[in-house]
Design a protein around this motif. Structure first.
Motif, short mmCIF file in Angstrom:
data_model
loop_
_atom_site.label_atom_id
_atom_site.label_comp_id
_atom_site.label_asym_id
_atom_site.label_seq_id
_atom_site.Cartn_x
_atom_site.Cartn_y
_atom_site.Cartn_z
N ASP A 378 0.77 -1.24 0.00
CA ASP A 378 0.00 0.00 0.00
C ASP A 378 0.81 1.30 0.00
O ASP A 378 0.50 2.22 -0.74
N THR A 401 -2.81 3.17 -4.75
CA THR A 401 -3.67 2.21 -5.46
C THR A 401 -3.13 1.84 -6.83
O THR A 401 -3.48 0.79 -7.37
N SER A 402 -2.28 2.71 -7.42
CA SER A 402 -1.80 2.41 -8.78
C SER A 402 -0.54 3.18 -9.09
O SER A 402 -0.19 4.15 -8.40
N SER A 417 -5.10 7.11 -2.05
CA SER A 417 -6.50 7.07 -1.62
C SER A 417 -6.93 8.36 -0.92
O SER A 417 -8.11 8.54 -0.62
N GLN A 441 -11.26 10.18 -4.88
CA GLN A 441 -10.81 8.80 -4.69
C GLN A 441 -10.69 8.50 -3.21
O GLN A 441 -9.89 9.13 -2.51
N VAL A 445 -9.91 1.45 -6.52
CA VAL A 445 -8.64 1.58 -7.26
C VAL A 445 -8.89 2.49 -8.45
O VAL A 445 -9.68 2.17 -9.34
#
Length: 530
Positions: A378, A401-402, A417, A441, A445
């Motif tokens: 994370d 998340t990405s 996030s 967000q 994701v």
């Protein structure tokens, strides 16, 4: 004063008229308008070449090396000036080269022994001068070629121009440089600039929103459930999408930028949440958090290989290719599985497992294949140089998340996030990231990407059903695109078409965005298998 030395031009009175004319004359000569340049020199009584430079040019082209040194001494105030010594070095290198080429060895030795020391050239430089000449390509035996000699003398003049101070010489193509610098300054302040086209000089540069994807031009409706991932191929000729309906689809981008369905990939038993194109665009990887990794042939849509199986529990959360399109790497959300490098036949090449390899959230490989960027558990980003094995760790305070990497491999972005996107440099020179915000967000994701001309923009999905676009120069959104009715999970900017963007949403559609065209009706593409 003569020649308008103190006259100024421009509304601010910042431009010296005589300098402006000299630069104009130089520009005309460089463009091949010799007669026009000569006429301007005569009419203005201003020559673009100073008297000292004209004299130096004459002596160099005639091979009068003693006079060359004399004028250089006049140009450079201090005899110990390093730049002056470098200029003299170049002159005597040419002098000795010509003497030796003619066979005048004794004359060359006389220069080295007597004249060079008098010209304040150190022993080391004299020794280097001799070595340079002895090993020079021009030191081949044969008759003296007058054209070759003149060519070398002109080359010497070019080198001397770089050393002689202003205003005795004007930097090469000075007007072009000034105009180009002014244009680049205008482009740098233009937040919508997104084109490779030449910029008009007739007006100040300012782009509109029609330069970026800002309007829906097509809606793709072939998936039967939420669409979680979308990515253009490296050539920009294909598009791949992944869905919770357990399928992935390969789309073809036509010459008119319309998109049509090419293959529906049906083999996964669980939702597909990630795809990755091979650099040569001949292969596609698909995977999901509860799914194995599969390799597909892009041309035929045939499944070529499955890496592991669901029974063994080898599920893959993300994957990436190496530049040779024969090796790939994948990361698992299961810490025991870690990260594995495979070849396309399914042979394991290398693996990173153990307590140091926790849950893999996302990963990417730089375009040159030298580094692997991985998001772990994370909040941790690890950048591993695969050649030196040196690893750098970046810790974020909020869950990531990405991950997405820029086309040139110099930067990467991560979605957090906490409703922020952070931009980091791969070299590690920045202490803090650039931060972008405005989108929504908190639960899902959400994926973002670089895009546009020279990766000057960032686009991201959002939980408020909109697509957000930022220019890298501004932390606040440049455009907010409406059209989807549910969360936008992922976006992808066409790497070969800076005005084409795709977005994937929970509303089961993929939207293709293009330049704004007023009163342009939307095109609908329904899910008819070819």
């Amino acid at each position: 004063m003569e020649n308008g030395l103190w006259e100024v031009l421009g509304s601010k009175g910042l431009l010296k008229k005589h300098e402006f004319i000299r630069i104009l004359v130089q520009c005309l000569y460089s463009l091949g308008f010799k007669n026009s340049a000569s006429c301007l020199e005569i009419e203005s009584n201003i020559s673009y070449k100073s008297a000292d430079y004209e004299f130096l040019e004459k002596q160099v082209l005639s091979g009068d090396w003693d006079s060359c040194v004399a004028v250089l001494d006049r140009i450079f105030d201090h005899s110990k000036d390093d730049t002056r010594n470098t200029a003299v070095y170049l002159v005597f290198k040419q002098c000795l080269l010509e003497y030796l080429k003619r066979g005048d060895v004794s004359l060359a030795l006389n220069v080295l022994r007597k004249q060079a020391p008098m010209l304040r050239m150190g022993k080391e430089k004299i020794h280097r001068l001799a070595c340079d000449i002895v090993y020079s390509n021009e030191m081949e035996s044969g008759e003296v070629d007058s054209c070759l000699v003149q060519g070398l003398r002109k080359k010497l003049l070019v080198e001397l121009e770089k050393l002689i101070p202003l205003p005795i010489v004007i930097p090469e193509r000075r007007l072009e440089h000034l105009v180009e610098t002014a244009v680049m300054d205008q482009i740098d302040t233009c937040l919508y600039h997104n084109s490779w086209d030449a910029v008009s000089l007739y007006k100040d540069h300012c782009c509109g929103r029609d330069q970026i994807p800002s309007e829906t031009v097509q809606i793709l409706m072939a998936h039967k459930n939420e669409v979680w991932f979308v990515q253009f191929s490296n050539s920009g000729k294909y598009l791949a999408t992944a869905s919770s309906d357990c399928t992935a689809i390969i789309w073809k981008v036509l010459d008119d930028n319309k998109v049509e369905l090419k293959h529906t990939l049906e083999s996964h038993q669980n939702p597909v949440s990630f795809v990755s194109w091979s650099p040569d665009d001949t292969k596609l990887l698909t995977c999901g958090n509860a799914e194995v990794l599969k390799l597909w042939d892009v041309d035929t849509g045939v499944l070529r290989h499955t890496f592991g199986n669901n029974n063994t529990g080898f599920t893959v959360s993300s994957c990436a290719w190496f530049p040779d399109s024969t090796r790939l790497v994948c990361g698992s959300s299961d810490p025991e599985r870690g990260i594995v490098m495979w070849d396309t036949d399914g042979n394991e090449i290398k693996a990173w497992r153990g307590t140091r390899i926790p849950k893999v959230v996302d990963l990417a490989v730089t375009p040159d294949g030298e580094s692997m960027i991985t998001v772990f558990s994370d909040k941790e980003i690890r950048i591993l140089n695969l050649e030196t094995k040196v690893e750098r760790v970046i810790s974020e305070e909020q869950p990531i998340t990405s991950l997405s990497i820029s086309g040139d491999g110099k930067f990467f972005i991560v979605n957090l996030s906490c409703q922020e996107i952070h931009l980091w440099d791969l070299a590690g020179e920045w202490k803090q990231p650039l931060k972008f915000s405005g989108h929504r967000q908190s639960k899902y994701v959400i994926r973002s990407c670089f895009g546009g001309l020279d990766s000057s923009f960032i686009a991201s999905g959002s939980e408020d059903s909109q697509v957000y676009i930022w220019n890298l120069k501004n932390a606040k959104p440049l455009e907010v695109l409406s059209g989807h009715s549910m969360t936008v999970n992922c976006v992808s900017w066409n790497p070969k078409n800076p005005r084409m963007l795709a977005s994937a949403s929970d509303d089961q559609t993929i939207r293709i965005w293009g330049p704004g065209k007023p009163n342009k009706p939307e095109n609908w593409l329904y899910n008819q298998k070819p």
